[in-house]
Design a protein around this motif. Structure first.
Motif, PDB file in Angstrom:
ATOM      1  N   GLN A 103     -18.809  31.367 -12.504  1.00 44.47           N
ATOM      2  CA  GLN A 103     -18.851  32.476 -13.453  1.00 44.47           C
ATOM      3  C   GLN A 103     -20.090  32.419 -14.335  1.00 44.47           C
ATOM      4  OE1 GLN A 103     -15.038  32.301 -15.378  1.00 44.47           O
ATOM      5  NE2 GLN A 103     -14.151  33.734 -13.912  1.00 44.47           N
ATOM      6  N   HIS A 104     -20.466  31.222 -14.760  1.00 45.81           N
ATOM      7  CA  HIS A 104     -21.658  31.078 -15.600  1.00 45.81           C
ATOM      8  C   HIS A 104     -22.908  31.510 -14.834  1.00 45.81           C
ATOM      9  CE1 HIS A 104     -24.155  29.590 -18.828  1.00 45.81           C
ATOM     10  NE2 HIS A 104     -24.866  28.924 -17.935  1.00 45.81           N
ATOM     11  N   MET A 105     -23.014  31.068 -13.596  1.00 45.10           N
ATOM     12  CA  MET A 105     -24.178  31.440 -12.780  1.00 45.10           C
ATOM     13  C   MET A 105     -24.171  32.940 -12.503  1.00 45.10           C
ATOM     14  SD  MET A 105     -26.909  30.330 -11.411  1.00 45.10           S
ATOM     15  CE  MET A 105     -28.015  30.291 -10.033  1.00 45.10           C
ATOM     16  N   ARG A 106     -23.033  33.484 -12.128  1.00 43.03           N
ATOM     17  CA  ARG A 106     -22.931  34.927 -11.846  1.00 43.03           C
ATOM     18  C   ARG A 106     -23.357  35.745 -13.060  1.00 43.03           C
ATOM     19  NH1 ARG A 106     -17.200  36.701 -11.937  1.00 43.03           N
ATOM     20  NH2 ARG A 106     -17.737  36.516 -14.124  1.00 43.03           N
ATOM     21  N   ASP A 107     -22.841  35.374 -14.238  1.00 41.76           N
ATOM     22  CA  ASP A 107     -23.185  36.104 -15.456  1.00 41.76           C
ATOM     23  C   ASP A 107     -24.675  35.997 -15.761  1.00 41.76           C
ATOM     24  OD1 ASP A 107     -20.501  36.696 -15.633  1.00 41.76           O
ATOM     25  OD2 ASP A 107     -20.094  35.284 -17.264  1.00 41.76           O
ATOM     26  N   GLY A 108     -25.249  34.813 -15.564  1.00 46.00           N
ATOM     27  CA  GLY A 108     -26.677  34.619 -15.823  1.00 46.00           C
ATOM     28  C   GLY A 108     -27.552  35.424 -14.877  1.00 46.00           C
ATOM     29  N   ILE A 109     -27.213  35.433 -13.591  1.00 45.83           N
ATOM     30  CA  ILE A 109     -27.995  36.190 -12.604  1.00 45.83           C
ATOM     31  C   ILE A 109     -27.862  37.686 -12.867  1.00 45.83           C
ATOM     32  CG2 ILE A 109     -28.122  36.820 -10.147  1.00 45.83           C
ATOM     33  CD1 ILE A 109     -29.432  34.162 -10.699  1.00 45.83           C
ATOM     34  N   THR A 110     -26.658  38.129 -13.161  1.00 51.34           N
ATOM     35  CA  THR A 110     -26.448  39.548 -13.462  1.00 51.34           C
ATOM     36  C   THR A 110     -27.237  39.949 -14.705  1.00 51.34           C
ATOM     37  OG1 THR A 110     -24.261  39.481 -12.435  1.00 51.34           O
ATOM     38  CG2 THR A 110     -24.710  41.322 -13.910  1.00 51.34           C
ATOM     39  N   ARG A 111     -27.208  39.120 -15.725  1.00 52.95           N
ATOM     40  CA  ARG A 111     -27.957  39.387 -16.961  1.00 52.95           C
ATOM     41  C   ARG A 111     -29.462  39.463 -16.669  1.00 52.95           C
ATOM     42  NH1 ARG A 111     -25.065  36.257 -19.718  1.00 52.95           N
ATOM     43  NH2 ARG A 111     -26.206  34.342 -19.242  1.00 52.95           N
ATOM     44  N   LEU A 112     -29.944  38.566 -15.818  1.00 53.83           N
ATOM     45  CA  LEU A 112     -31.359  38.568 -15.436  1.00 53.83           C
ATOM     46  C   LEU A 112     -31.731  39.902 -14.790  1.00 53.83           C
ATOM     47  CD1 LEU A 112     -34.032  36.932 -15.095  1.00 53.83           C
ATOM     48  CD2 LEU A 112     -33.125  36.220 -12.878  1.00 53.83           C
ATOM     49  N   TRP A 113     -30.901  40.377 -13.858  1.00 56.80           N
ATOM     50  CA  TRP A 113     -31.183  41.649 -13.199  1.00 56.80           C
ATOM     51  C   TRP A 113     -31.053  42.820 -14.175  1.00 56.80           C
ATOM     52  CZ3 TRP A 113     -31.225  38.464  -8.926  1.00 56.80           C
ATOM     53  CH2 TRP A 113     -32.011  38.904  -7.849  1.00 56.80           C
ATOM     54  N   ARG A 114     -30.070  42.784 -15.054  1.00 57.11           N
ATOM     55  CA  ARG A 114     -29.917  43.880 -16.027  1.00 57.11           C
ATOM     56  C   ARG A 114     -31.157  44.001 -16.911  1.00 57.11           C
ATOM     57  NH1 ARG A 114     -25.374  46.113 -15.200  1.00 57.11           N
ATOM     58  NH2 ARG A 114     -23.431  45.006 -14.917  1.00 57.11           N
ATOM     59  N   ARG A 115     -31.749  42.885 -17.254  1.00 55.68           N
ATOM     60  CA  ARG A 115     -32.926  42.910 -18.112  1.00 55.68           C
ATOM     61  C   ARG A 115     -34.177  43.338 -17.350  1.00 55.68           C
ATOM     62  NH1 ARG A 115     -37.137  40.381 -19.383  1.00 55.68           N
ATOM     63  NH2 ARG A 115     -36.878  38.493 -18.155  1.00 55.68           N
ATOM     64  N   THR A 116     -34.308  42.909 -16.099  1.00 57.76           N
ATOM     65  CA  THR A 116     -35.556  43.130 -15.364  1.00 57.76           C
ATOM     66  C   THR A 116     -35.532  44.353 -14.447  1.00 57.76           C
ATOM     67  OG1 THR A 116     -34.848  41.611 -13.630  1.00 57.76           O
ATOM     68  CG2 THR A 116     -36.188  40.689 -15.425  1.00 57.76           C
ATOM     69  N   GLN A 117     -34.391  44.610 -13.821  1.00 63.41           N
ATOM     70  CA  GLN A 117     -34.255  45.759 -12.918  1.00 63.41           C
ATOM     71  C   GLN A 117     -32.878  46.381 -13.126  1.00 63.41           C
ATOM     72  OE1 GLN A 117     -34.997  44.248  -8.936  1.00 63.41           O
ATOM     73  NE2 GLN A 117     -37.206  44.370  -9.216  1.00 63.41           N
ATOM     74  N   ARG A 121     -30.751  48.173 -10.465  1.00 66.28           N
ATOM     75  CA  ARG A 121     -30.171  47.403  -9.358  1.00 66.28           C
ATOM     76  C   ARG A 121     -29.073  46.443  -9.796  1.00 66.28           C
ATOM     77  NH1 ARG A 121     -30.673  46.217  -4.739  1.00 66.28           N
ATOM     78  NH2 ARG A 121     -31.140  44.019  -4.927  1.00 66.28           N
ATOM     79  N   ALA A 122     -28.850  46.316 -11.080  1.00 62.09           N
ATOM     80  CA  ALA A 122     -27.939  45.290 -11.604  1.00 62.09           C
ATOM     81  C   ALA A 122     -26.520  45.434 -11.068  1.00 62.09           C
ATOM     82  CB  ALA A 122     -27.936  45.312 -13.126  1.00 62.09           C
ATOM     83  N   ASP A 123     -25.986  46.640 -11.026  1.00 66.90           N
ATOM     84  CA  ASP A 123     -24.618  46.816 -10.529  1.00 66.90           C
ATOM     85  C   ASP A 123     -24.512  46.482  -9.048  1.00 66.90           C
ATOM     86  OD1 ASP A 123     -23.641  47.523 -13.029  1.00 66.90           O
ATOM     87  OD2 ASP A 123     -23.934  49.678 -12.688  1.00 66.90           O
ATOM     88  N   THR A 124     -25.527  46.836  -8.282  1.00 61.31           N
ATOM     89  CA  THR A 124     -25.541  46.506  -6.852  1.00 61.31           C
ATOM     90  C   THR A 124     -25.575  45.001  -6.658  1.00 61.31           C
ATOM     91  OG1 THR A 124     -26.678  48.573  -6.345  1.00 61.31           O
ATOM     92  CG2 THR A 124     -26.811  46.825  -4.691  1.00 61.31           C
ATOM     93  N   VAL A 125     -26.426  44.322  -7.426  1.00 64.76           N
ATOM     94  CA  VAL A 125     -26.536  42.866  -7.319  1.00 64.76           C
ATOM     95  C   VAL A 125     -25.215  42.206  -7.721  1.00 64.76           C
ATOM     96  CG1 VAL A 125     -27.676  40.826  -8.294  1.00 64.76           C
ATOM     97  CG2 VAL A 125     -29.037  42.786  -7.557  1.00 64.76           C
ATOM     98  N   ALA A 126     -24.574  42.714  -8.777  1.00 65.03           N
ATOM     99  CA  ALA A 126     -23.279  42.159  -9.205  1.00 65.03           C
ATOM    100  C   ALA A 126     -22.249  42.284  -8.079  1.00 65.03           C
ATOM    101  CB  ALA A 126     -22.793  42.857 -10.471  1.00 65.03           C
ATOM    102  N   GLY A 127     -22.241  43.416  -7.390  1.00 64.02           N
ATOM    103  CA  GLY A 127     -21.332  43.593  -6.258  1.00 64.02           C
ATOM    104  C   GLY A 127     -21.667  42.666  -5.101  1.00 64.02           C
ATOM    105  N   GLU A 128     -22.963  42.479  -4.851  1.00 58.82           N
ATOM    106  CA  GLU A 128     -23.392  41.572  -3.780  1.00 58.82           C
ATOM    107  C   GLU A 128     -23.027  40.126  -4.112  1.00 58.82           C
ATOM    108  OE1 GLU A 128     -27.555  42.414  -3.428  1.00 58.82           O
ATOM    109  OE2 GLU A 128     -27.207  44.273  -2.337  1.00 58.82           O
ATOM    110  N   LEU A 129     -23.089  39.771  -5.381  1.00 54.86           N
ATOM    111  CA  LEU A 129     -22.691  38.415  -5.782  1.00 54.86           C
ATOM    112  C   LEU A 129     -21.211  38.182  -5.497  1.00 54.86           C
ATOM    113  CD1 LEU A 129     -24.627  38.086  -9.156  1.00 54.86           C
ATOM    114  CD2 LEU A 129     -24.965  36.668  -7.125  1.00 54.86           C
TER     115      LEU A 129
END
Length: 136
Positions: A26-40, A43-51
């Motif tokens: 969960q910590h890694m998922r939240d961190g990666i999702t946060r990274l995408w939300r800030r940078t792209q 695509r963040a929702d798509t990446v969250a679904g792919e995770l």
């Protein structure tokens, strides 16, 4: 910088897939999702679904001892992270911090990449952890 980005992406892909089957997920998922939300953010929702889908794949592959699927997932995430870092170099430091948080204290060991060259009668011994050599 290209080699640095490639090595960081490799580490991130390996760590991400390894953590998908652990309590630290969960910590890694939240961190990666946060990274995408800030940078792209687009695509963040798509990446969250792919995770989430990737985690299901990792759990199934782990249960079936399917190393090929795990390797493919590592490569998939390595590529996604590398493309993000190439497009947004400012994300490198943020990703490094996230991976460092999940170091030994976070119950995961980061991917170690080693390179060595021996010539003539030289020998190279490398290990990511314990190594015992007995020569006679």
């Amino acid at each position: 910088m290209d080699e640095e980005v490639a090595l960081l992406a490799q580490s991130a892909g390996s760590t991400l897939v390894a953590l998908m089957a652990t309590d630290a997920w969960q910590h890694m998922r939240d961190g990666i999702t946060r990274l995408w939300r800030r940078t792209q953010p687009e695509r963040a929702d798509t990446v969250a679904g792919e995770l989430e889908a990737g985690r299901e794949d990792v759990l199934a592959a782990t249960a079936a001892d399917d190393q090929q699927t795990l390797d493919e997932l590592r490569l998939q995430w390595q590529g996604a992270v590398r493309r993000l870092l190439v497009a947004r170099p400012d994300a490198v430091q943020e990703l490094r911090v996230l991976l460092d948080q999940l170091g030994p204290e976070g119950s995961i060991t980061r991917c170690i990449t080693q390179h060595a060259t021996a010539s003539g009668q030289g020998r190279v011994y490398q290990a990511g952890r314990d190594q015992h050599i007995t020569e006679r």
